[in-house]
Design a protein around this motif. Structure first.
Motif, PDB file in Angstrom:
ATOM      1  N   ILE A   1       0.865  -1.176   0.000  1.00 45.86           N
ATOM      2  CA  ILE A   1       0.000   0.000   0.000  1.00 45.86           C
ATOM      3  C   ILE A   1       0.902   1.225   0.000  1.00 45.86           C
ATOM      4  O   ILE A   1       1.590   1.504   0.981  1.00 45.86           O
ATOM      5  CB  ILE A   1      -0.935   0.034   1.235  1.00 45.86           C
ATOM      6  N   ASN A   2       0.912   1.946  -1.112  1.00 47.14           N
ATOM      7  CA  ASN A   2       1.732   3.149  -1.224  1.00 47.14           C
ATOM      8  C   ASN A   2       0.936   4.349  -0.721  1.00 47.14           C
ATOM      9  O   ASN A   2       0.246   5.027  -1.482  1.00 47.14           O
ATOM     10  CB  ASN A   2       2.164   3.344  -2.678  1.00 47.14           C
ATOM     11  N   ASN A   3       1.058   4.571   0.572  1.00 45.39           N
ATOM     12  CA  ASN A   3       0.275   5.613   1.246  1.00 45.39           C
ATOM     13  C   ASN A   3       1.122   6.816   1.654  1.00 45.39           C
ATOM     14  O   ASN A   3       0.582   7.905   1.828  1.00 45.39           O
ATOM     15  CB  ASN A   3      -0.398   5.012   2.483  1.00 45.39           C
ATOM     16  N   ALA A   4       2.419   6.651   1.808  1.00 43.83           N
ATOM     17  CA  ALA A   4       3.268   7.726   2.328  1.00 43.83           C
ATOM     18  C   ALA A   4       3.187   8.959   1.441  1.00 43.83           C
ATOM     19  O   ALA A   4       3.245   8.863   0.212  1.00 43.83           O
ATOM     20  CB  ALA A   4       4.712   7.256   2.437  1.00 43.83           C
ATOM     21  N   GLY A   5       3.048  10.108   2.070  1.00 46.57           N
ATOM     22  CA  GLY A   5       2.979  11.341   1.303  1.00 46.57           C
ATOM     23  C   GLY A   5       3.261  12.553   2.164  1.00 46.57           C
ATOM     24  O   GLY A   5       3.087  12.518   3.385  1.00 46.57           O
ATOM     25  N   ILE A   6       3.707  13.624   1.520  1.00 46.56           N
ATOM     26  CA  ILE A   6       3.989  14.881   2.210  1.00 46.56           C
ATOM     27  C   ILE A   6       3.360  16.030   1.430  1.00 46.56           C
ATOM     28  O   ILE A   6       2.975  15.864   0.269  1.00 46.56           O
ATOM     29  CB  ILE A   6       5.502  15.124   2.369  1.00 46.56           C
ATOM     30  N   THR A   7       3.258  17.169   2.055  1.00 45.75           N
ATOM     31  CA  THR A   7       2.831  18.390   1.371  1.00 45.75           C
ATOM     32  C   THR A   7       3.873  19.483   1.576  1.00 45.75           C
ATOM     33  O   THR A   7       4.518  19.557   2.629  1.00 45.75           O
ATOM     34  CB  THR A   7       1.472  18.902   1.894  1.00 45.75           C
ATOM     35  N   ARG A   8       4.037  20.288   0.560  1.00 48.89           N
ATOM     36  CA  ARG A   8       4.857  21.509   0.618  1.00 48.89           C
ATOM     37  C   ARG A   8       4.109  22.558  -0.193  1.00 48.89           C
ATOM     38  O   ARG A   8       4.503  22.933  -1.285  1.00 48.89           O
ATOM     39  CB  ARG A   8       6.256  21.273   0.035  1.00 48.89           C
ATOM     40  N   ASP A   9       2.986  23.020   0.355  1.00 54.95           N
ATOM     41  CA  ASP A   9       2.054  23.842  -0.404  1.00 54.95           C
ATOM     42  C   ASP A   9       2.574  25.258  -0.643  1.00 54.95           C
ATOM     43  O   ASP A   9       3.336  25.811   0.152  1.00 54.95           O
ATOM     44  CB  ASP A   9       0.707  23.925   0.322  1.00 54.95           C
ATOM     45  N   GLY A  10       2.107  25.840  -1.733  1.00 54.03           N
ATOM     46  CA  GLY A  10       2.421  27.222  -2.062  1.00 54.03           C
ATOM     47  C   GLY A  10       2.109  27.477  -3.529  1.00 54.03           C
ATOM     48  O   GLY A  10       2.158  26.553  -4.345  1.00 54.03           O
ATOM     49  N   VAL A  11       1.788  28.700  -3.857  1.00 52.13           N
ATOM     50  CA  VAL A  11       1.555  29.023  -5.259  1.00 52.13           C
ATOM     51  C   VAL A  11       2.876  28.905  -6.011  1.00 52.13           C
ATOM     52  O   VAL A  11       3.962  29.004  -5.426  1.00 52.13           O
ATOM     53  CB  VAL A  11       0.959  30.429  -5.418  1.00 52.13           C
ATOM     54  N   LEU A  12       2.786  28.689  -7.317  1.00 48.65           N
ATOM     55  CA  LEU A  12       3.982  28.446  -8.119  1.00 48.65           C
ATOM     56  C   LEU A  12       5.007  29.563  -7.977  1.00 48.65           C
ATOM     57  O   LEU A  12       6.219  29.301  -7.905  1.00 48.65           O
ATOM     58  CB  LEU A  12       3.594  28.281  -9.591  1.00 48.65           C
ATOM     59  N   ALA A  13       4.538  30.801  -7.902  1.00 48.45           N
ATOM     60  CA  ALA A  13       5.464  31.935  -7.819  1.00 48.45           C
ATOM     61  C   ALA A  13       6.344  31.873  -6.576  1.00 48.45           C
ATOM     62  O   ALA A  13       7.466  32.394  -6.579  1.00 48.45           O
ATOM     63  CB  ALA A  13       4.675  33.243  -7.831  1.00 48.45           C
ATOM     64  N   LYS A  14       5.848  31.230  -5.530  1.00 45.24           N
ATOM     65  CA  LYS A  14       6.598  31.159  -4.277  1.00 45.24           C
ATOM     66  C   LYS A  14       7.140  29.761  -3.982  1.00 45.24           C
ATOM     67  O   LYS A  14       7.793  29.565  -2.957  1.00 45.24           O
ATOM     68  CB  LYS A  14       5.710  31.609  -3.118  1.00 45.24           C
ATOM     69  N   MET A  15       6.875  28.817  -4.858  1.00 48.88           N
ATOM     70  CA  MET A  15       7.297  27.436  -4.612  1.00 48.88           C
ATOM     71  C   MET A  15       8.742  27.249  -5.076  1.00 48.88           C
ATOM     72  O   MET A  15       9.085  27.535  -6.226  1.00 48.88           O
ATOM     73  CB  MET A  15       6.380  26.457  -5.359  1.00 48.88           C
ATOM     74  N   SER A  16       9.574  26.748  -4.189  1.00 48.65           N
ATOM     75  CA  SER A  16      10.961  26.483  -4.556  1.00 48.65           C
ATOM     76  C   SER A  16      11.071  25.145  -5.287  1.00 48.65           C
ATOM     77  O   SER A  16      10.156  24.318  -5.235  1.00 48.65           O
ATOM     78  CB  SER A  16      11.832  26.440  -3.299  1.00 48.65           C
ATOM     79  N   PHE A  17      12.206  24.943  -5.944  1.00 46.98           N
ATOM     80  CA  PHE A  17      12.424  23.650  -6.590  1.00 46.98           C
ATOM     81  C   PHE A  17      12.427  22.536  -5.559  1.00 46.98           C
ATOM     82  O   PHE A  17      11.928  21.437  -5.814  1.00 46.98           O
ATOM     83  CB  PHE A  17      13.742  23.644  -7.372  1.00 46.98           C
TER      84      PHE A  17
END
Length: 240
Positions: free
Chosen positions: A80-96
């Motif tokens: 079961i591939n359940n592991a996940g994270i979030t790093r939310d932000g609009v594209l203009a402020k999202m880093s690589f």
């Protein structure tokens, strides 16, 4: 026959519910976790399910971790591939890094775990892989180009891998949960959460156990003719 199941991110939230549901179905369950040893120990003490630590974004760690589980508990039949994270932000402020970490964990983890287990499942003529996608991978979500892209990728990954496993008795399916009453959702500001719930036709958040029951069905012999499918469990929030 007793099946061995691995649940990534399996000690908390939806993952914990899935681990418990599979245990109740008679599986020997191994719960993977990324780093919180204290909570993992508490999970094992509470449930009796062994927990194994590695980062699913690390390809070699997945190979080693799955080999350790196979040696300790037996050959792995269910992933079961359940592991996940979030790093939310609009594209203009999202880093690589924000983009890359989410892609490596949420989508890359599916690849890494499949590489570690899929070949042996095919050789034995039976296997179940269930990938946890998201309603936001189906419909998109403002401020989540990384998360939505990774989860959408999971749905495509599922359909492609299902074609490789079908004639070998290995099914590959996905579940796309809507908003579920977990710690991650609890962190959403109350005003925002109220708007989210207002868009769910059944008028409430989902429960982790409701997602887990769907996973349990897809892992059972009753679901042998289902592969390459995405089961949406979202209270009617997104239909297509």
């Amino acid at each position: 026959m007793t099946r061995v199941a691995v649940v990534t991110g399996g000690t908390r939230g939806i993952g914990e519910a899935i681990s418990l549901a599979l245990k109740e179905q008679g599986c020997i369950v191994a719960a993977n976790y990324a780093g919180n040893d204290e909570k993992a120990r508490a999970f094992t003490d509470r449930t009796g399910i062994q927990a194994f630590r590695w980062d699913v974004a690390d390809h070699d760690a997945c190979l080693v971790g799955c080999a350790q589980i196979a040696e300790t508990l037996g050959p792995i039949d269910i992933v079961i591939n359940n592991a996940g994270i979030t790093r939310d932000g609009v594209l203009a402020k999202m880093s690589f890094d924000d983009w890359n970490e989410v892609m490596r964990t949420n989508l890359g983890g599916c690849f890494n775990m499949a590489k570690a287990t899929f070949g042996d499942m095919r050789a034995r003529g039976w296997g179940r892989i269930v990938n946890i996608g998201s309603v936001n991978g189906q419909a998109g979500q403002y401020g989540q180009v990384n998360y939505a892209a990774a989860k959408s990728g999971i749905h495509g990954f599922t359909k492609a891998l299902a074609q490789e496993g079908a004639k070998y008795g290995v099914t590959v399916n996905a579940i796309a949960p809507g908003y579920v009453d977990t710690d991650m959702v609890a962190a959403v500001p109350a005003a925002v959460l109220e708007k989210i719930v207002g868009k769910i036709p059944v008028g409430r958040l989902g429960q982790a156990a409701e997602i887990a029951r769907g996973v349990g069905f897809l892992c059972s012999d009753h679901a042998a003719f289902i592969t390459g499918s995405t089961l949406s469990i979202n209270g009617g929030q997104h239909m297509y």
